[in-house]
Write a protein that holds these residues in place. Sequence first.
Motif, PDB file in Angstrom:
ATOM      1  N   ILE A 389       0.857  -1.209   0.000  1.00 46.94           N
ATOM      2  CA  ILE A 389       0.000   0.000   0.000  1.00 46.94           C
ATOM      3  C   ILE A 389       0.887   1.251   0.000  1.00 46.94           C
ATOM      4  CG2 ILE A 389      -1.724   1.310   1.307  1.00 46.94           C
ATOM      5  CD1 ILE A 389      -2.849  -1.331   2.328  1.00 46.94           C
ATOM      6  N   GLU A 390       1.940   1.224   0.806  1.00 45.30           N
ATOM      7  CA  GLU A 390       2.854   2.385   0.845  1.00 45.30           C
ATOM      8  C   GLU A 390       3.459   2.648  -0.531  1.00 45.30           C
ATOM      9  OE1 GLU A 390       5.623   1.388   3.950  1.00 45.30           O
ATOM     10  OE2 GLU A 390       4.036   1.578   5.465  1.00 45.30           O
ATOM     11  N   ILE A 392       2.138   1.905  -3.408  1.00 45.83           N
ATOM     12  CA  ILE A 392       1.106   2.464  -4.308  1.00 45.83           C
ATOM     13  C   ILE A 392       0.904   3.945  -3.968  1.00 45.83           C
ATOM     14  CG2 ILE A 392      -1.282   2.296  -5.077  1.00 45.83           C
ATOM     15  CD1 ILE A 392      -1.236  -0.673  -4.150  1.00 45.83           C
ATOM     16  N   GLU A 393       0.824   4.231  -2.659  1.00 46.22           N
ATOM     17  CA  GLU A 393       0.602   5.630  -2.239  1.00 46.22           C
ATOM     18  C   GLU A 393       1.754   6.523  -2.692  1.00 46.22           C
ATOM     19  OE1 GLU A 393      -2.048   4.709   1.801  1.00 46.22           O
ATOM     20  OE2 GLU A 393       0.121   4.911   1.946  1.00 46.22           O
ATOM     21  N   ARG A 416      -7.954   2.009   3.540  1.00 46.85           N
ATOM     22  CA  ARG A 416      -6.704   2.546   2.978  1.00 46.85           C
ATOM     23  C   ARG A 416      -6.356   1.815   1.670  1.00 46.85           C
ATOM     24  NH1 ARG A 416      -0.976   2.239   6.043  1.00 46.85           N
ATOM     25  NH2 ARG A 416       0.274   3.144   4.380  1.00 46.85           N
ATOM     26  N   ALA A 420      -6.044   3.424  -2.049  1.00 47.19           N
ATOM     27  CA  ALA A 420      -4.783   3.284  -2.786  1.00 47.19           C
ATOM     28  C   ALA A 420      -5.024   2.615  -4.142  1.00 47.19           C
ATOM     29  CB  ALA A 420      -3.786   2.462  -1.959  1.00 47.19           C
ATOM     30  N   LYS A 423      -5.377   4.493  -7.328  1.00 54.89           N
ATOM     31  CA  LYS A 423      -4.194   5.113  -7.960  1.00 54.89           C
ATOM     32  C   LYS A 423      -3.492   4.183  -8.944  1.00 54.89           C
ATOM     33  CE  LYS A 423      -1.365   7.841  -5.948  1.00 54.89           C
ATOM     34  NZ  LYS A 423      -0.263   8.282  -5.119  1.00 54.89           N
TER      35      LYS A 423
END
Length: 531
Positions: A389-390, A392-393, A416, A420, A423
């Motif tokens: 996720i990080e 992707i963010e 979250r 995400a 994106k």
Amino acid sequence: MPKITIDGTEFEAKDGATVIQTCADNGIDIGHYCWHPGLSPEGNCRMCLVEVEKAPKLMPSCMTTVGDGMVVKTQHTSEKVREAQRDVMEFLLVDHPIDCPICDQAGECKLQDYYMQYDRQPSQVPLDSKVHKPKRQKFSEQVTYDAERCILCTRCVRFCREIEGKEELGMINRGAVSLISLYNDEAKLSGDYQVNIVDICPVGALTHSDFRFKKRVWFMDYTPSICAGCSRGCNVTVGSHNAKVYRYKPRENQDVNQWWMCDEGRLTYKQVHAEGRLLKPRLRSGGDNSEYTDWRRVLDRSADVIKLLEKKEGPQAIAAIGSPLASTEENYLLKKLFAARFPGAKVAFPAADLYKEGGPDKLLKTGDKAPNARAGAALGLTDTIESVIEGIEAGTIKALYMLGDDLAATGPLAERFAKAAEKLSWLMVQSPYYHATAQRAHAVLAATHHLESQGTFINFEGRVQRFAPAIKPQVEARTGVQILQDMAAALGADIPGGEGAQVFDALAAEEKQFSGLSWNALGDQGAKLGQ
Ligand code: SF4
Ligand code: SF4
Ligand code: FES
């Protein structure tokens, strides 16, 4: 260990074992109704009588402990025993309603089987002079009792008392009008394992609402499989006919579930025919929603987009998330595909507690609804969902290939993750269901349910257990293994081929924790990792 001679052959018995258990251990069948290896013996049906040398009368083999030097004759060699069994059968059938044609147990009823094996006498009691008792009494929403068919073996009573720890059933009245009753007429059976009494009832007195009158048992095919309702992985036999699954019944495995399964898990076979099953692949082209398409288009389009992203952003812009709902073989092929094609890319696996729902109970349920939660650790998939996720963010991960899970709607990271996912330039979801995450995907790969495919799950104790297809894949769904192989071919990656069995053998030859295992060696009872 005591030695016993049965029908002229000498056997060693376990210390303290009964004659019937020793016969069962050595493949000698003795007719029985009330004895069950998982319950205390009660010796009430007298079907298991044997001749014991020097004993003054026939002995119930379920209540007789083996002594050293004991000589026993069963129905296979003793006319006296056969005579006694005929008497027992006659007694049990005196008031039986002979409603076999409309009985759900027909075809798997011990009264029918033993009548053919040991009895075969015409009834001497006219139907209109039989004693009548209550029929179709609801012991609960799931269990229906027919007192006229009941042979009063008390297996159901002992299961409730000894396995579930509930004093809910007992025998009332005397003689010909005896029957099994709830202790309290207002109450119903309350246990989470109550349908096991239907399985162990040797006759058609107890039936399961879910299966009643749905299918004659002789039309069904039977496939050994695994319940995917929690990480216990209870062994089951799947009953199916004409591409439809009708029931699970527990299959004995002393290392996993003994003879039992829970009522909730028993109904999880329904997920194979659930609404929301994906029966064809889907592709998003332009609009917000994907539409049904064919396999060639979804695979080619996904491969083209991913190759473009890889060229522009590098292999680490492509990530994957394995699943504790998918087979070990699918997770392994996902790992192989990424290692071969996108070196350094993240291949994550959900944390162990994602599917935790309460704690374990005292019998079988583990509280962890993922059947293959140990697969990630066993295959060394150590990246976390958070790290994906990080990525992707932060914009470093542009495309994601996911197996199974509905991460946009499950667990503390759902919101979250869903945000995400918006994106991503390309989200590919391989799943049997069109769930919230699949609805956000650009490409949805319609995968089979485990009852339509071949593979393994690793249970919470590290036991690797096989499952085989009970029915063919529905419509255009493909097995997860095949989809990954097709995707690898479209991307130009070389990964192991074949079905679940061949892929398992490939992974066992390569992955340290599986060393010494093979598809054949797993057999129908499974084997532990690292042994
Ligand atoms: S209902 Fe079935 S299991 Fe229970 S006593 Fe009757 S025959 Fe035995
Ligand atoms: S305990 Fe778990 S694996 Fe066993 S039947 Fe229930 S849900 Fe299925
Ligand atoms: S099985 Fe032995 S008496 Fe019933």
